[in-house]
Design a protein around this motif. Structure first.
Motif, mmCIF file in Angstrom:
data_model
loop_
_atom_site.group_PDB
_atom_site.id
_atom_site.type_symbol
_atom_site.label_atom_id
_atom_site.label_comp_id
_atom_site.label_asym_id
_atom_site.label_seq_id
_atom_site.Cartn_x
_atom_site.Cartn_y
_atom_site.Cartn_z
ATOM 1 N N PHE A 144 56.894 -3.812 27.872
ATOM 2 C CA PHE A 144 57.752 -4.822 28.494
ATOM 3 C C PHE A 144 56.999 -6.122 28.768
ATOM 4 O O PHE A 144 57.494 -7.210 28.477
ATOM 5 C CB PHE A 144 58.331 -4.265 29.798
ATOM 6 C CG PHE A 144 59.332 -5.155 30.470
ATOM 7 C CD1 PHE A 144 60.680 -5.074 30.161
ATOM 8 C CD2 PHE A 144 58.926 -6.112 31.402
ATOM 9 C CE1 PHE A 144 61.606 -5.900 30.779
ATOM 10 C CE2 PHE A 144 59.838 -6.949 32.011
ATOM 11 C CZ PHE A 144 61.194 -6.837 31.702
ATOM 12 N N PHE A 145 55.791 -6.015 29.347
ATOM 13 C CA PHE A 145 55.020 -7.212 29.692
ATOM 14 C C PHE A 145 54.033 -7.606 28.595
ATOM 15 O O PHE A 145 53.306 -8.590 28.743
ATOM 16 C CB PHE A 145 54.272 -6.997 31.008
ATOM 17 C CG PHE A 145 55.186 -6.901 32.215
ATOM 18 C CD1 PHE A 145 55.815 -8.030 32.720
ATOM 19 C CD2 PHE A 145 55.425 -5.683 32.827
ATOM 20 C CE1 PHE A 145 56.655 -7.951 33.817
ATOM 21 C CE2 PHE A 145 56.258 -5.588 33.932
ATOM 22 C CZ PHE A 145 56.884 -6.727 34.426
ATOM 23 N N PHE A 166 48.493 3.053 39.499
ATOM 24 C CA PHE A 166 49.665 3.611 38.831
ATOM 25 C C PHE A 166 50.103 2.665 37.721
ATOM 26 O O PHE A 166 50.340 1.479 37.960
ATOM 27 C CB PHE A 166 50.821 3.790 39.822
ATOM 28 C CG PHE A 166 50.608 4.885 40.826
ATOM 29 C CD1 PHE A 166 50.824 6.213 40.477
ATOM 30 C CD2 PHE A 166 50.204 4.584 42.118
ATOM 31 C CE1 PHE A 166 50.635 7.222 41.406
ATOM 32 C CE2 PHE A 166 50.019 5.591 43.060
ATOM 33 C CZ PHE A 166 50.229 6.915 42.693
ATOM 34 N N ARG A 167 50.240 3.190 36.525
ATOM 35 C CA ARG A 167 50.662 2.367 35.404
ATOM 36 C C ARG A 167 52.169 2.107 35.470
ATOM 37 O O ARG A 167 52.946 2.991 35.812
ATOM 38 C CB ARG A 167 50.310 3.056 34.081
ATOM 39 C CG ARG A 167 50.534 2.172 32.862
ATOM 40 C CD ARG A 167 50.139 2.902 31.591
ATOM 41 N NE ARG A 167 48.712 3.207 31.549
ATOM 42 C CZ ARG A 167 47.773 2.362 31.141
ATOM 43 N NH1 ARG A 167 48.120 1.125 30.758
ATOM 44 N NH2 ARG A 167 46.511 2.708 31.116
ATOM 45 N N VAL A 168 52.563 0.882 35.111
ATOM 46 C CA VAL A 168 53.966 0.507 35.008
ATOM 47 C C VAL A 168 54.281 0.291 33.535
ATOM 48 O O VAL A 168 53.659 -0.549 32.882
ATOM 49 C CB VAL A 168 54.266 -0.778 35.818
ATOM 50 C CG1 VAL A 168 55.711 -1.207 35.609
ATOM 51 C CG2 VAL A 168 53.984 -0.555 37.297
ATOM 52 N N PHE A 193 50.224 -2.515 36.170
ATOM 53 C CA PHE A 193 50.063 -1.469 37.164
ATOM 54 C C PHE A 193 50.723 -1.883 38.480
ATOM 55 O O PHE A 193 51.008 -3.063 38.700
ATOM 56 C CB PHE A 193 48.572 -1.207 37.416
ATOM 57 C CG PHE A 193 47.776 -0.980 36.161
ATOM 58 C CD1 PHE A 193 47.589 0.298 35.675
ATOM 59 C CD2 PHE A 193 47.233 -2.055 35.453
ATOM 60 C CE1 PHE A 193 46.858 0.522 34.515
ATOM 61 C CE2 PHE A 193 46.509 -1.844 34.286
ATOM 62 C CZ PHE A 193 46.322 -0.543 33.822
ATOM 63 N N LEU A 194 50.931 -0.910 39.363
ATOM 64 C CA LEU A 194 51.306 -1.216 40.742
ATOM 65 C C LEU A 194 50.060 -1.690 41.480
ATOM 66 O O LEU A 194 48.979 -1.128 41.327
ATOM 67 C CB LEU A 194 51.889 0.017 41.434
ATOM 68 C CG LEU A 194 53.220 0.534 40.897
ATOM 69 C CD1 LEU A 194 53.653 1.783 41.671
ATOM 70 C CD2 LEU A 194 54.300 -0.538 40.983
ATOM 71 N N THR A 195 50.213 -2.701 42.295
ATOM 72 C CA THR A 195 49.064 -3.351 42.905
ATOM 73 C C THR A 195 48.356 -2.466 43.924
ATOM 74 O O THR A 195 48.996 -1.695 44.647
ATOM 75 C CB THR A 195 49.485 -4.664 43.578
ATOM 76 O OG1 THR A 195 48.323 -5.343 44.053
ATOM 77 C CG2 THR A 195 50.423 -4.415 44.756
#
Length: 464
Positions: free
Chosen positions: A199-200, A175-177, A205-207
């Motif tokens: 932002f980053f 899942f992309r963050v 992504f979620l791990t």
């Protein structure tokens, strides 16, 4: 608010004492003699507490007779030895204080069976059912036992990132963050979304696993374990898959595959024995209403020990039975659930640890064996479920790890820090992952993984 949990009240025998309890009405039955039987539950134990409330109470008609299934109430009364069959104690109420009534016309958990499918639609209320309440207590015990097992063995509890730029499995189902608004997303010269503006400052992504991060700490602190949520963006609508689930992942330095398998087998055995000792009433409920073979299976697994075979030996045992499988298997194929259950339920009739799988379908970080075809990986299989643990000895050799990454199509620059662990003081190490929900399924007999996590996340389902 002074009160006592029902599970503690049920253990008392100081009859004549005054006790205060609070909970939700499971049933209310009125007698022609001018009193009511109320069964109260507070979730601390599957067994309800019977309360006798008579019409001498000042609010009998205004309060007691308005209590319906699901209503919340506090009751003070005298602890009394019960003359009724099947229960040891009851409370004779002296005070009844309702908090919140439940409309009997619309409350969806009336005194009748409700399907698990329907309960998932009302996940905010389903913990009030016997089944989900018992699942939750077992899940709690497994979580507590996990920490106790590793703490007693000098492991350090480690919190690894939920937001990551690394794909531990190399599978890409993540899942992309992002904080970028798709409607106004910045673009690169070739028209792609420019994540350097995110932002980053890069794709995140979620791990899918805390393993890679845990390895960095194991190679400094000897033994660590993570226990937290992980995420897989797989479009799998099955009874075995969730998009969000909890993983226990220990990592141990100066260890090989045999050490890893020993730890995994000890851990699984410990968990089963713990719930057998501490969740007796819950397991008896599951054995009666969910899976009548559950207790026999749990005792058998807890006492029988583990068979240990190689993948190649497993294929040799499976191939003669290919006509009975939906997916016939040959060397080089990954094992399906039906193959895992055949090994545990038909061939060995006990848990099985399978080792040394083909490199072709295993992750890049697993240590390659000298045969050039297999890796030092393991799966722990249990009857009724199949795989419950997956792990490996990690590749500690820099050149071999780099070669594996190239073969698997991994970007070495992206994993520079992971390769650094092999440049600076590399050591043999190993670890595994255990999905908590799989263990809850195994120890409760529940068939669908969506019913062993409070709020299941599956494709097209994030209602609560």
């Amino acid at each position: 608010m002074q009160r006592e949990l029902i599970k503690h009240v049920l253990e008392r025998d100081d009859f004549g004492s005054t006790v205060t309890v609070a909970g939700w009405v499971r049933t209310r039955r009125d007698s022609k003699g001018g009193f009511s039987f109320i069964e109260l539950t507070d979730g601390s134990i599957i067994t309800g507490l019977q309360v006798i409330a008579d019409n001498e109470l000042p609010n009998y008609e205004s309060a007691v007779l308005r209590l319906s299934i699901g209503s919340a109430v506090r009751i003070t009364g005298t602890l009394t030895e019960s003359p009724a069959k099947g229960q040891r104690i009851e409370i004779k109420a002296t005070e009844v204080e309702p908090f919140g009534l439940a409309d009997p016309e619309t409350y969806p958990l009336q005194k009748k069976r409700v399907s698990f499918e329907r309960l998932r639609e009302i996940a905010h209320l389903r913990p009030r059912t016997n089944t989900i309440g018992a699942v939750t207590r077992v899940r709690n015990s497994l979580s507590y036992a996990t920490h106790r097992f590793y703490q007693d063995r000098d492991f350090l509890y480690l919190n690894t990132p939920l937001i990551t730029a690394s794909d531990a499995e190399g599978a890409g189902s993540m899942f992309r963050v992002s904080t970028i608004d798709p409607a106004t997303a910045p673009r690169t010269s070739d028209g792609e979304i420019d994540y350097a503006e995110d932002f980053f400052g890069r794709p995140t992504f979620l791990t899918v696993s805390g393993q890679l991060s845990a390895e960095t700490y194991a190679l400094a602190l000897d033994r660590v374990y993570t226990f937290g949520p992980t995420f897989r963006a797989e479009n799998s609508n099955t009874r075995r898959h969730l998009a969000e689930f909890w993983m226990v992942e220990p990592e141990i330095a100066f260890a090989d595959l045999n050490d890893d398998a020993d730890l995994a087998e000890d851990y699984v055995t410990y968990l089963i024995r713990y719930v057998l000792e501490n969740n007796e009433t819950d397991l008896e409920f599951f054995n009666r209403w969910v899976d009548t073979d559950l207790l026999d299976r749990l005792h058998h697994v807890a006492e029988s020990g583990f068979e240990r075979i190689t993948y190649t030996e497993a294929i040799g045992l499976l191939e003669p039975a290919n006509d009975s499988f939906e997916f016939p298997v040959v060397w080089g194929d990954d094992l399906q659930s039906e193959h895992e259950r055949y090994l545990t339920e038909q061939v060995f009739k006990r848990p099985v640890t399978v080792t040394d799988f083909p490199f072709a379908f295993k992750a890049f970080y697993m240590r390659r064996n000298d045969d050039g075809k297999t890796v030092a990986a393991m799966d722990v299989l249990v009857p009724g479920i199949g795989e419950i643990v997956g792990g490996s000895q990690r590749e500690e050799r820099l050149d071999v790890l780099a070669d594996s990454m190239r073969i698997k199509g991994m970007d070495e620059d992206h994993y520079w820090w992971y390769l650094d662990l092999r440049r600076f003081g590399s050591a043999p190490h190993a670890g595994f992952g255990l999905g908590l929900e799989r263990v809850v399924q195994f120890t409760t007999g529940m068939q669908n993984i969506r019913d062993v996590i409070p709020f299941p996340r599956t494709p097209r389902n994030a209602e609560f």
